[in-house]
Every structure is written in C-alpha cells, then in structure tokens.
Design a protein around this motif. Structure first.
Motif, PDB file in Angstrom:
ATOM      1  N   ALA A 152      13.860 -22.513 -21.174  1.00  0.00           N
ATOM      2  CA  ALA A 152      12.469 -22.795 -20.830  1.00  0.00           C
ATOM      3  C   ALA A 152      11.686 -21.493 -20.953  1.00  0.00           C
ATOM      4  O   ALA A 152      12.111 -20.465 -20.436  1.00  0.00           O
ATOM      5  N   PRO A 153      10.531 -21.493 -21.639  1.00  0.00           N
ATOM      6  CA  PRO A 153       9.787 -20.248 -21.857  1.00  0.00           C
ATOM      7  C   PRO A 153       8.982 -19.814 -20.629  1.00  0.00           C
ATOM      8  O   PRO A 153       7.764 -19.666 -20.669  1.00  0.00           O
ATOM      9  N   GLU A 154       9.687 -19.609 -19.532  1.00  0.00           N
ATOM     10  CA  GLU A 154       9.110 -19.043 -18.313  1.00  0.00           C
ATOM     11  C   GLU A 154       9.952 -17.825 -17.948  1.00  0.00           C
ATOM     12  O   GLU A 154      11.184 -17.887 -17.980  1.00  0.00           O
ATOM     13  N   PHE A 155       9.272 -16.733 -17.574  1.00  0.00           N
ATOM     14  CA  PHE A 155       9.956 -15.445 -17.517  1.00  0.00           C
ATOM     15  C   PHE A 155       9.739 -14.726 -16.189  1.00  0.00           C
ATOM     16  O   PHE A 155       8.676 -14.809 -15.582  1.00  0.00           O
ATOM     17  N   GLY A 156      10.784 -14.001 -15.778  1.00  0.00           N
ATOM     18  CA  GLY A 156      10.690 -13.028 -14.703  1.00  0.00           C
ATOM     19  C   GLY A 156      11.027 -11.669 -15.285  1.00  0.00           C
ATOM     20  O   GLY A 156      11.957 -11.543 -16.092  1.00  0.00           O
TER      21      GLY A 156
ATOM     22  N   ASN B 167       7.397 -13.688 -27.299  1.00  0.00           N
ATOM     23  CA  ASN B 167       6.947 -14.655 -28.303  1.00  0.00           C
ATOM     24  C   ASN B 167       8.123 -15.201 -29.112  1.00  0.00           C
ATOM     25  O   ASN B 167       8.169 -16.402 -29.427  1.00  0.00           O
ATOM     26  N   LYS B 168       9.066 -14.334 -29.469  1.00  0.00           N
ATOM     27  CA  LYS B 168      10.241 -14.792 -30.231  1.00  0.00           C
ATOM     28  C   LYS B 168      11.061 -15.768 -29.385  1.00  0.00           C
ATOM     29  O   LYS B 168      11.486 -16.828 -29.884  1.00  0.00           O
ATOM     30  N   LEU B 169      11.295 -15.434 -28.136  1.00  0.00           N
ATOM     31  CA  LEU B 169      12.062 -16.319 -27.263  1.00  0.00           C
ATOM     32  C   LEU B 169      11.347 -17.652 -27.066  1.00  0.00           C
ATOM     33  O   LEU B 169      11.984 -18.708 -26.986  1.00  0.00           O
ATOM     34  N   THR B 170      10.022 -17.605 -27.018  1.00  0.00           N
ATOM     35  CA  THR B 170       9.242 -18.843 -26.872  1.00  0.00           C
ATOM     36  C   THR B 170       9.362 -19.706 -28.121  1.00  0.00           C
ATOM     37  O   THR B 170       9.573 -20.919 -28.033  1.00  0.00           O
TER      38      THR B 170
ATOM     39  N   GLU C 216      -1.101 -16.412 -21.263  1.00  0.00           N
ATOM     40  CA  GLU C 216      -0.612 -17.792 -21.185  1.00  0.00           C
ATOM     41  C   GLU C 216       0.145 -18.068 -19.891  1.00  0.00           C
ATOM     42  O   GLU C 216       0.691 -19.160 -19.712  1.00  0.00           O
ATOM     43  N   ASP C 217       0.196 -17.100 -18.993  1.00  0.00           N
ATOM     44  CA  ASP C 217       0.885 -17.240 -17.701  1.00  0.00           C
ATOM     45  C   ASP C 217       2.338 -17.675 -17.880  1.00  0.00           C
ATOM     46  O   ASP C 217       2.842 -18.537 -17.172  1.00  0.00           O
ATOM     47  N   GLN C 218       3.014 -17.041 -18.805  1.00  0.00           N
ATOM     48  CA  GLN C 218       4.442 -17.319 -18.982  1.00  0.00           C
ATOM     49  C   GLN C 218       5.293 -16.524 -17.993  1.00  0.00           C
ATOM     50  O   GLN C 218       6.394 -16.935 -17.659  1.00  0.00           O
ATOM     51  N   VAL C 219       4.787 -15.374 -17.570  1.00  0.00           N
ATOM     52  CA  VAL C 219       5.498 -14.559 -16.594  1.00  0.00           C
ATOM     53  C   VAL C 219       5.202 -15.095 -15.201  1.00  0.00           C
ATOM     54  O   VAL C 219       4.028 -15.250 -14.817  1.00  0.00           O
ATOM     55  N   LYS C 220       6.243 -15.381 -14.437  1.00  0.00           N
ATOM     56  CA  LYS C 220       6.078 -15.986 -13.119  1.00  0.00           C
ATOM     57  C   LYS C 220       6.337 -15.009 -11.976  1.00  0.00           C
ATOM     58  O   LYS C 220       5.970 -15.283 -10.840  1.00  0.00           O
TER      59      LYS C 220
ATOM     60  N   GLN D 148       2.177  -3.856 -16.412  1.00  0.00           N
ATOM     61  CA  GLN D 148       1.008  -3.859 -17.297  1.00  0.00           C
ATOM     62  C   GLN D 148       0.997  -5.103 -18.183  1.00  0.00           C
ATOM     63  O   GLN D 148      -0.067  -5.697 -18.409  1.00  0.00           O
ATOM     64  N   TYR D 149       2.159  -5.511 -18.660  1.00  0.00           N
ATOM     65  CA  TYR D 149       2.204  -6.713 -19.494  1.00  0.00           C
ATOM     66  C   TYR D 149       1.722  -7.932 -18.705  1.00  0.00           C
ATOM     67  O   TYR D 149       0.900  -8.714 -19.188  1.00  0.00           O
ATOM     68  N   ASP D 150       2.234  -8.085 -17.498  1.00  0.00           N
ATOM     69  CA  ASP D 150       1.843  -9.252 -16.708  1.00  0.00           C
ATOM     70  C   ASP D 150       0.366  -9.222 -16.350  1.00  0.00           C
ATOM     71  O   ASP D 150      -0.340 -10.223 -16.483  1.00  0.00           O
ATOM     72  N   TYR D 151      -0.131  -8.092 -15.912  1.00  0.00           N
ATOM     73  CA  TYR D 151      -1.492  -8.015 -15.399  1.00  0.00           C
ATOM     74  C   TYR D 151      -2.560  -8.034 -16.489  1.00  0.00           C
ATOM     75  O   TYR D 151      -3.700  -8.403 -16.221  1.00  0.00           O
ATOM     76  N   VAL D 152      -2.184  -7.645 -17.724  1.00  0.00           N
ATOM     77  CA  VAL D 152      -3.184  -7.527 -18.783  1.00  0.00           C
ATOM     78  C   VAL D 152      -2.918  -8.457 -19.974  1.00  0.00           C
ATOM     79  O   VAL D 152      -3.840  -9.080 -20.493  1.00  0.00           O
TER      80      VAL D 152
END
Length: 293
Positions: free
Chosen positions: A140-144, A128-131, A165-169, A157-161
């Motif tokens: 760009a607020p898209e993350f791996g 959220n801070k980086l966004t 906002e589907d920021q993790v790609k 767990q963060y990605d799946y739950v």
C-alpha cells in the motif's frame, strides 16, 4: 406407448448435461500467501547512489502492507544505508506486516554537487517508484519515515514541504537538524560557506532566506504528519533548541507529536534510553501507520 418415456429421456439428458457442465468447470485454485522477499540495491534513478534495499513481508497485499523508509545520516556529504541495517531486524520483529525500505541518496560533493533540494527530491523519487510499483509489489503506498541526523532532516523536510499527496503518515526524527536560523549555526564562522556549498540556490526563488527555507521546523503547517522527536541534552552537533523549536511549531499547528529527550549526545545514549526509543517508536508506528488485520 409408455407415457413416462419422454420424462425419462428428459431426466437422462438433464443429468447428462449437468455432468458435462460440472466436468467443464475450471479447477478450484487456492491462492497461497506471498512469500517474504528481499531485494537489495534496487535502482530508482540514474545515479549509482540512487538505490534502496527492499524487505517485503510474507502474506503482504496492496490493501494493507504499508511501508517504513529508513534514511541514514552523515552530514549530507557521507554515510550509507548500511548504517541503518540495525533497524531492519528490530522492525521486522515488532512490525512483521510492514514493508521496509533502506534508502541511499546522492551525497553532496562540495562544490559541484549540492545537497538541497536534491536529497529531498531523491526521497520523492524513491516514493514515486514504490507507488508506481505498488500493485506488482503488493504494498500500500502509505509511508512512515525514520531518519537519523541528516536523514531526519531530509525526512522532516520532505513531509512538511514536498509530500503534497499526503502519502507520508508519520515521521520519526532522531537527532535531526531542524532550524538553521538557530544561533548555534548562524554564529559559526563557517556557516555561510557551508550553506552556499550545500544549497543549489538556483532551485529557490531569488533573494530567498535559504536558511529558513531548508529548516523543517520553520515549514510546519496544519497538514504536517504526526512527528516523533528524539534528542540528546548534550548533543555537540544538533542543539536541543532545534528539537524545542520543532516541538513548539508542531504544537501551535495542532500536529500530534511526542518529544523525548535523553541524557547524552548525538544518539550515543545508554541502553535504557535506546530500549525506550524502540518502545516509543513501536507505539508510534502502531498508532499512525497501522496494518489492518
């Protein structure tokens, strides 16, 4: 009277005003590409452990510069981002146009400071801070996410739950625990004690199956991100069945994934395996977190 005189006057005045107009034009400024920047121990919360190191590439922009986040292991109760520093030069070499974040999170202290869901939420706070700062940082607020052991569990767990906002790609899981309902864990005499010590049960619905709720392999949905899995076939800490269960559930939900098993234990693999991991990871990042030219 010379009839051409008015025409000469008009032409002279026109040239004068054109000259004045050109003199008043602002100078042309050629913007220089942004320089590479490193920021260490950036705070994203009130706890001293809530910090990350940020590596911003030169020539970055908010349109193209996506972010790779590294998450260390340590059994949720120990460890530090310093253990992930070895990945930074490798990622800079192979992905010079990505920003890199090396994350610390608040470690559990039994019995006063639980790990879950706090550590998942810490990752969310950093994202959220980086966004919020994406424009000023020119990212760009898209993350791996790349996690090792407990860090891989947090990333999955963060990605799946939590990533609504589907920021993790994409997620890279290196020997991460994924299923706490596995007999490998439940048949351990200390399992229930450890579960109670690590989990803030008040954060979950009453009478919940906590072991299931904190098992990312059991939280996979059709909206989960592409996932890259690395496991050892002789791991004494995380059974290969955890990787197999995650693979099965990713497959049944139609999620792009790759499951690689090396000979050896909890990440202590031979040089050839580690080089293969780097190649697999580079390819996965290029496919699922690409930077536009």
């Amino acid at each position: 009277m010379n009839k051409s005189f008015p025409s000469i006057v008009i032409l002279t005045l026109s040239l004068f005003f054109i000259a004045c107009s050109e003199d008043n034009k602002p100078p042309i400024v050629i913007e220089q590409p942004l320089a590479e920047v490193t920021q260490l121990d950036v705070s994203y919360g009130e706890n001293p452990q809530q910090t990350y190191d940020l590596y911003l590439p030169g020539g970055r922009s908010s349109e193209k510069t996506k972010v790779i986040i590294l998450i260390h292991g340590g059994g949720w109760i120990q460890g530090d981002k310093s253990s992930m520093e070895v990945y930074v030069p490798l990622l800079k070499e192979k992905h010079p146009n990505h920003a890199i974040v090396n994350l610390n999170y608040v470690l559990a202290q039994v019995p006063t400071v639980p790990a879950f869901p706090n550590q998942f939420l810490d990752l969310g706070r950093a994202i959220n801070k980086l966004t919020r700062e994406s424009e000023s940082l020119q990212i760009a607020p898209e993350f791996g996410l790349i996690g090792v052991s407990a860090g891989a569990h947090i990333a999955l767990q963060y990605d799946y739950v939590y990533d609504t906002e589907d920021q993790v790609k994409m997620v890279c899981d290196i020997v991460g625990p994924t299923d706490f309902t596995d007999p490998f864990y439940t048949e351990n005499a200390n399992f229930q004690f450890l579960l109670n010590a690590l989990v803030d049960e008040t954060a979950y619905p009453e009478n919940s199956n906590i072991a299931q709720l904190i098992s990312p392999a059991l939280q996979v949905t059709e909206s989960s991100s592409p996932t890259l899995l690395f496991y050892g076939n002789e791991d004494p800490l995380v059974p290969l069945t955890n990787g197999e269960t995650l693979q099965e559930n990713l497959s049944s939900n139609g999620i792009t994934h790759s499951f690689i098993v090396y000979t050896g234990g909890h990440g202590n693999w031979d040089e050839a395996s580690n080089l293969d991991l780097q190649l697999q990871l580079t390819s996965f990042i290029n496919d699922h977190l690409p930077v536009a030219e």
